[in-house]
Design a protein around this motif. Sequence first.
Motif, PDB file in Angstrom:
ATOM      1  N   GLU B  48       0.634  -1.162   0.053  1.00 23.63           N
ATOM      2  CA  GLU B  48      -0.073  -0.005  -0.231  1.00 23.63           C
ATOM      3  C   GLU B  48       0.993   1.358  -0.070  1.00 23.63           C
ATOM      4  O   GLU B  48       2.165   1.210   0.005  1.00 23.63           O
ATOM      5  N   LEU B 214      -3.204  -6.099  -6.499  1.00 25.64           N
ATOM      6  CA  LEU B 214      -2.364  -7.439  -6.399  1.00 25.64           C
ATOM      7  C   LEU B 214      -2.784  -8.076  -7.662  1.00 25.64           C
ATOM      8  O   LEU B 214      -2.289  -9.101  -8.173  1.00 25.64           O
ATOM      9  N   SER B 215      -4.008  -7.812  -8.253  1.00 26.13           N
ATOM     10  CA  SER B 215      -4.466  -8.739  -9.631  1.00 26.13           C
ATOM     11  C   SER B 215      -3.693  -8.419 -10.508  1.00 26.13           C
ATOM     12  O   SER B 215      -3.131  -9.010 -11.220  1.00 26.13           O
ATOM     13  N   VAL B 216      -3.188  -7.038 -10.743  1.00 20.88           N
ATOM     14  CA  VAL B 216      -2.134  -6.664 -11.793  1.00 20.88           C
ATOM     15  C   VAL B 216      -0.845  -7.234 -11.573  1.00 20.88           C
ATOM     16  O   VAL B 216      -0.278  -7.902 -12.440  1.00 20.88           O
ATOM     17  N   LYS B 218      -0.116 -10.013  -9.811  1.00 24.39           N
ATOM     18  CA  LYS B 218      -0.322 -11.696  -9.951  1.00 24.39           C
ATOM     19  C   LYS B 218      -0.295 -11.848 -11.461  1.00 24.39           C
ATOM     20  O   LYS B 218       0.356 -12.839 -11.679  1.00 24.39           O
ATOM     21  N   HIS B 219      -0.858 -11.154 -12.278  1.00 23.20           N
ATOM     22  CA  HIS B 219      -0.851 -11.204 -13.684  1.00 23.20           C
ATOM     23  C   HIS B 219       0.333 -11.385 -14.459  1.00 23.20           C
ATOM     24  O   HIS B 219       0.583 -11.911 -15.236  1.00 23.20           O
ATOM     25  N   VAL B 220       1.388 -10.291 -13.975  1.00 21.45           N
ATOM     26  CA  VAL B 220       2.437 -10.194 -14.747  1.00 21.45           C
ATOM     27  C   VAL B 220       3.675 -10.935 -13.991  1.00 21.45           C
ATOM     28  O   VAL B 220       4.606 -11.193 -14.811  1.00 21.45           O
ATOM     29  N   SER B 221       3.678 -11.093 -12.789  1.00 19.10           N
ATOM     30  CA  SER B 221       4.775 -11.370 -12.116  1.00 19.10           C
ATOM     31  C   SER B 221       4.921 -13.056 -12.197  1.00 19.10           C
ATOM     32  O   SER B 221       4.079 -13.912 -12.149  1.00 19.10           O
ATOM     33  N   SER B 238       4.201 -16.524  -7.873  1.00 18.45           N
ATOM     34  CA  SER B 238       3.065 -15.886  -7.689  1.00 18.45           C
ATOM     35  C   SER B 238       1.982 -16.858  -7.451  1.00 18.45           C
ATOM     36  O   SER B 238       0.835 -16.563  -6.643  1.00 18.45           O
ATOM     37  N   TYR B 242      -0.643 -16.750  -3.881  1.00 19.56           N
ATOM     38  CA  TYR B 242      -2.000 -16.410  -4.049  1.00 19.56           C
ATOM     39  C   TYR B 242      -2.935 -17.687  -3.518  1.00 19.56           C
ATOM     40  O   TYR B 242      -3.794 -17.503  -2.540  1.00 19.56           O
ATOM     41  N   LEU B 253      -4.634  -8.401   2.698  1.00 15.42           N
ATOM     42  CA  LEU B 253      -4.696  -7.761   1.282  1.00 15.42           C
ATOM     43  C   LEU B 253      -5.618  -8.308   0.282  1.00 15.42           C
ATOM     44  O   LEU B 253      -6.225  -7.986  -0.403  1.00 15.42           O
ATOM     45  N   SER B 256      -9.026  -8.065   0.875  1.00 12.28           N
ATOM     46  CA  SER B 256      -9.526  -6.850   0.770  1.00 12.28           C
ATOM     47  C   SER B 256     -10.001  -6.472  -0.767  1.00 12.28           C
ATOM     48  O   SER B 256     -10.333  -5.575  -1.028  1.00 12.28           O
ATOM     49  N   ILE B 257      -9.491  -7.327  -1.500  1.00 13.73           N
ATOM     50  CA  ILE B 257      -9.665  -6.853  -3.121  1.00 13.73           C
ATOM     51  C   ILE B 257     -11.187  -7.344  -3.532  1.00 13.73           C
ATOM     52  O   ILE B 257     -11.456  -8.664  -3.200  1.00 13.73           O
ATOM     53  N   PRO B 258     -11.894  -6.278  -3.877  1.00 11.44           N
ATOM     54  CA  PRO B 258     -13.382  -6.672  -4.468  1.00 11.44           C
ATOM     55  C   PRO B 258     -13.334  -7.434  -5.869  1.00 11.44           C
ATOM     56  O   PRO B 258     -12.526  -6.790  -6.677  1.00 11.44           O
ATOM     57  N   GLU B 259     -13.755  -8.605  -5.803  1.00 13.83           N
ATOM     58  CA  GLU B 259     -13.559  -9.508  -7.038  1.00 13.83           C
ATOM     59  C   GLU B 259     -14.915  -9.305  -7.720  1.00 13.83           C
ATOM     60  O   GLU B 259     -16.061  -8.995  -7.494  1.00 13.83           O
TER      61      GLU B 259
END
Lengths: 328, 323
Positions: B48, B214-216, B218-221, B238, B242, B253, B256-259
């Motif tokens: 954050e 975190l979704s971004v 997770k997508h690239v890493s 990654s 998750y 974290l 807390s992400i709204p899916e």
Amino acid sequence: MSEVILEVKDLATEFDTEQGVARALDDISFEVKAGETLGIVGESGCGKSVTALSILRLLPKPAGNIVSGEVIFKGQDLIRLPADDMHNIRGNRIAMIFQEPMTALNPVYRISRQLNETLALHNPEMNKAEINEASINMLKRVGIPAPERRMKEYPHQLSGGMRQRVMIAIALLCKPEILIADEPTTALDVTIQAQILQLLKDLQKETGMAIIFITHDLGVIAELCDRVVVMYGGRIIEQADILTLFDKPRHPYTRGLLNAIPRLDKSSKEVLSTIPGMVPSLFDFLPGCRFQNRCDYVQEQCTQDIPVLESDSDGHQVRCFRFRELLS
Amino acid sequence: MTLLKVEDLKMHFPVYGGVLYRQVATVFAVDGVSFSVEAGKTMGLVGESGCGKSTIGRALLRLYEPTSGRVSFEDKDITHLKGRKLRDLRSDMQMIFQDPFESLNPRHTIGDILQEPYIIHHQGKPAERRQEVLKLLDRVGMPADSIHKYPHEFSGGQRQRIGIARAIALKPKLIICDEPVSALDVSIQSQILNLLIELQQEMGMAYMFIAHDLSVIKHVSDQIAVMYLGRIVEIADSETLYANPQHPYTRALISSIPEPDPRKRKNFTALKGEVPSPMNPPSHCHFVDRCPYSQPLCSEKTPLLTVKGTNENHRVACHFALN
């Protein structure tokens, strides 16, 4: 079925600028029922914030003008209401919270003054002590620790999350029937966003107010809303209840948007589907469908005629000539 | 092969104040961070605001002088490089910035902006440079006539493409991407993420990808490090991070992400309170004030980043992980 408390009919808003007249909103119609959460989702420049400002007649003057349409709140048309009557509704029966709580709060006034002012304005019968007590109670309810001390502080002494809580407290002081929230969590960190979303959910349960929640984040929409309006280029392109919209999106734009989000449960480095091109500016809208230059299914008719917002029996509305073919 | 290795990096900023303008406090922006980036892979850094992720990016490029610690690039210590050697190093390490409005000089044409890396590093003659610039523009999906235009003539997404073209101009081995998509609309964000992944597959460079989403990340890493208040609290590949998060902060974290799925609504009760100030972090475990599982030990002993389970690439800084 709960009653409809706000009805927006054929709303159109224009901005007079040096580059000419820009039509920011065109043919906007939707309803808000008591106690529900309506989401308005779209990308920058799609008109979602202008919709909120038009409802409350807060458009920047003299540039912004509502050119046609009605906003019916409990039988009264807000667009044609005299300014004094509008004052009694704005902040009192329909309240609004903004994206950037630093600019929305006055930096030179203490928190106490900003809360008390709202109450004093709409409740002339209350005395100072009562007002102060009500403000402190409201700060407590939105989860601000040591509210008596916070009342004496200035906005810069609070964190972003705390400021947004103060904004929410101010908005809720007069127990509004509708709360318009314009990207209230966009500037916040995700754990703080989660706290604010939870707070809004809890407060709605307590007070039964309706919420119009404006955001670009489909995750937040899925979390909070009962119904969703999707906007693109100043028009509503799809409207449905939340499950229908996520299960059976009909407009090519809505589908593209849903597929373009990276998701935690997808595997890494998978190619994301994209929407080619970019979000159009107010000044280069094309005739016909405004999504035509980014749409995979464009045909000649899309470049000439404006598709109408068609509704099926379940109230699922979509503005596209070809959505029936695309369903099969 | 390890491309970049960071050992116990600290980046402290003094705060001056008072009548005599003496140092009155210290911001512990980065407080002892160790990790490595493999050649051709992506290391994601997530956390954050105020957790120190951008500071790390800047310290690696030596835009800041690290307070202590060691950074090595291809087994060479680069922590204290100066002058020409530092400049030469930067042709191997480039950066993409968050704000494509502020990171392009508004008074230069796109052609000038993209030629600059070649001029600084004395590569090619003017005509060759122009050819290279045209190739770059084409590679990032921009029309050739952009070369004569100015940054204000482009949208945010296009400017970010120009920023990417500038970063890949010298064919670096590492690009530090500091929140490259957070200022962009959703439909544009996916275009840029796809472009970054394609370029990596083509050119084989490593990324250090810094983001709060975190979704971004997770997508690239390939690997992800989660930061909290100047320290890495958990690091893993990654999928593992998750599927099996161990640090209470990582769990909070993720939850807390709204899916974007209305059937997976959450009750956001995970985390109370806010991130403490990095000027005055809690002693020992930095997460102790907000942690639902904190014990007296957490305020007595600093948890180190260690392997807790069977996977030796999964390290976590918590005394009570796995319990």
